[in-house]
Design an enzyme around this catalytic site. Structure first.
Site, PDB file in Angstrom:
ATOM      1  N   ALA A 377       0.828  -1.204   0.000  1.00 42.43           N
ATOM      2  CA  ALA A 377       0.000   0.000   0.000  1.00 42.43           C
ATOM      3  C   ALA A 377       0.861   1.252   0.000  1.00 42.43           C
ATOM      4  O   ALA A 377       1.735   1.412   0.857  1.00 42.43           O
ATOM      5  CB  ALA A 377      -0.918   0.012   1.232  1.00 42.43           C
ATOM      6  N   CYS A 378       0.635   2.109  -0.979  1.00 46.85           N
ATOM      7  CA  CYS A 378       1.270   3.428  -0.989  1.00 46.85           C
ATOM      8  C   CYS A 378       0.173   4.477  -1.104  1.00 46.85           C
ATOM      9  O   CYS A 378      -1.014   4.153  -1.124  1.00 46.85           O
ATOM     10  CB  CYS A 378       2.293   3.562  -2.110  1.00 46.85           C
ATOM     11  SG  CYS A 378       1.619   3.588  -3.782  1.00 46.85           S
ATOM     12  N   ASP A 379       0.555   5.720  -1.173  1.00 49.16           N
ATOM     13  CA  ASP A 379      -0.421   6.801  -1.124  1.00 49.16           C
ATOM     14  C   ASP A 379      -1.463   6.685  -2.225  1.00 49.16           C
ATOM     15  O   ASP A 379      -2.660   6.773  -1.984  1.00 49.16           O
ATOM     16  CB  ASP A 379       0.301   8.150  -1.231  1.00 49.16           C
ATOM     17  CG  ASP A 379      -0.644   9.323  -1.083  1.00 49.16           C
ATOM     18  OD1 ASP A 379      -1.441   9.318  -0.133  1.00 49.16           O
ATOM     19  OD2 ASP A 379      -0.597  10.240  -1.920  1.00 49.16           O
TER      20      ASP A 379
END
Length: 466
Positions: A377-379
């Site tokens: 998960a990233c932004d």
């Protein structure tokens, strides 16, 4: 969780929500940008008939796509449809592009639809559900269209006029480079997508519609300064930072993934001054010699910059990138050469395998006792997480372990997750998101999602399960 972290999480969530309405539609913006660059009167191949698509695409398709995406984020597909309907009111009533109108009316319409649905939930007789659902959406949609047309559009038009006037003032007064004082620190705090797509892109689109290009697209997305930072660490860094910098430089130049550079700056905060001055130099050249692009540069790679550059702006845009890189490199190198920190101290922050801080021993407990779904998960779910998934899949294949590995934005972490890998700066947001699932999902936080050395701990743990 202390108050400072709560504020940070709220800012990140709001910024991610704004950028989350734009980023999924970047392909449409690029299509519009290419259409503009090719067929408007000053384009590469002027064509009146094909050029006639430029205005309607920008004025109608773009805001409605954003409204649909914002509505979908609030209330799924039903929210997306009502979000698009709601957006049409501000689009039809305006003389300017209503991207911000879509960012407001889409989520608002979806939220209202959600509340209306709750009012009659469980009260509709069997067989009447579809009729009630369709008519309730039609009625709410009509009201939201009228509300947007009559009440919201005039307010947004005034706000956009003020914002545009402010931007024009900064450009005309040669003060735009000063925005680097706020933009670069914001990027290091992983607010880069929010700044670019939530703030800069809507303003820049309005300018591009009038003048065929906009320098505002490059306030955040001209990443020459970050490329320069990696070069500084490559030549004057120490230990593992120096060894890993060449890979980061290639990723930054060709991939435009700024998240691989930010940990370097965080390890040596003084080098942030290099990024600030480098971006100032880039913006000075762009404003002085009338640079700019036709659409959003996303990701912020050199290749994307060139692709979005209109005829007549290649020299200035390319020069701005490399001058920014040179300034950032020189300033950061000055601080790195004066740095007396021992090599082993640097290694605790940056390692040769993947630019990250070694984590504590991995201890994972899941409700099922097994791990099948590993989620990165990233932004935005479209940058560093994609690269992290690629690294993890390669390592799993080498270890002959078969697991499902996916990349998502923090806001879209699925309930099926058995292990979530994210950056330390986003760890608080991730834990806040997964609270709604009421299950113990382990979160493995690293400084950078390209960190091979960290992932060895996951591989070793998975081997114990097989």
């Amino acid at each position: 969780m202390n108050q400072e972290n709560q504020i940070k999480i709220k800012i990140q969530k709001f910024g991610a929500f704004l950028s989350g309405m734009v980023m999924p539609n970047i392909g449409a913006f690029i299509a519009w940008g290419l259409l503009t660059a090719l067929f408007i009167p000053t384009g590469w191949f002027p064509n009146e008939r094909l050029g006639s698509m430029v205005g309607p695409t920008l004025n109608y398709l773009m805001p409605v796509l954003i409204g649909y995406t914002g509505g979908w984020a609030v209330y799924g597909r039903r929210g997306g449809v009502i979000g698009a309907i709601s957006t049409m009111g501000v689009v039809i009533g305006a003389d300017i592009t209503m991207l911000i109108g879509g960012m407001i009316m889409g989520p608002l319409g979806a939220w209202i639809m959600k509340q209306v649905d709750k009012l009659y939930e469980g009260k509709v007789k069997p067989g009447m559900e579809m009729l009630v659902d369709n008519f309730s959406m039609g009625i709410v949609g009509l009201i939201m269209m009228i509300f947007g047309f009559v009440a919201i559009e005039p307010v947004i038009s005034v706000i956009l006029s003020i914002m545009t006037a402010g931007v024009n003032f900064l450009i005309n007064a040669k003060l735009l480079p000063l925005t680097a004082l706020f933009v670069q620190p914001g990027q290091v705090l992983f607010l880069n997508n929010a700044i670019n797509h939530g703030i800069m892109t809507p303003i820049a689109i309005e300018q591009a519609a009038k003048f065929g290009k906009s320098v505002i697209f490059l306030v955040e997305a001209n990443c020459g300064c970050w490329f320069g930072i990696t070069l500084a660490f490559m030549f004057f860094g120490k230990g593992m930072a120096k060894k890993s910098a060449p890979a980061a430089a290639l990723i930054m130049f060709f991939g435009g993934i700024g998240e691989v550079v930010f940990p370097y700056v965080l390890s040596k905060p003084k080098t942030l001054l290099g990024a600030i001055l480098g971006n100032m130099a880039s913006l000075f050249i762009l404003t002085t010699f009338n640079g700019g692009t036709v659409a959003a540069v996303s990701p912020g790679s050199f290749l994307a910059l060139v692709a979005m550059t209109p005829k007549g702006s290649f020299i200035v845009n390319i020069a701005s990138y490399f001058v920014g890189a040179a300034v950032a490199m020189l300033v950061a190198s000055f601080f790195l050469m004066r740095d007396k920190t021992e090599e082993y101290e640097t290694e605790t922050v940056l390692n040769a395998e993947g630019i990250g801080e070694p984590a504590a021993d991995l201890k994972i407990t899941t409700p099922s006792g097994n791990i099948e779904n590993i989620i990165f998960a990233c932004d935005a779910g479209m940058g560093s997480s994609v690269m992290g998934v690629s690294v993890m899949k390669s390592m799993l294949k080498k270890a002959m372990i078969n697991k499902n590995v996916e990349h998502v934005s923090v806001a879209e972490i699925p309930e099926k997750s058995d292990l979530i890998v994210t950056t330390k700066s986003l760890e608080g947001r991730v834990k806040d998101v997964i609270k709604k699932y009421n299950k113990d999902i382990p979160v493995f936080a690293v400084d950078n999602l390209m960190n091979n050395a960290e992932y060895e701990k996951i591989i070793e743990y998975l081997k114990t399960l097989s």
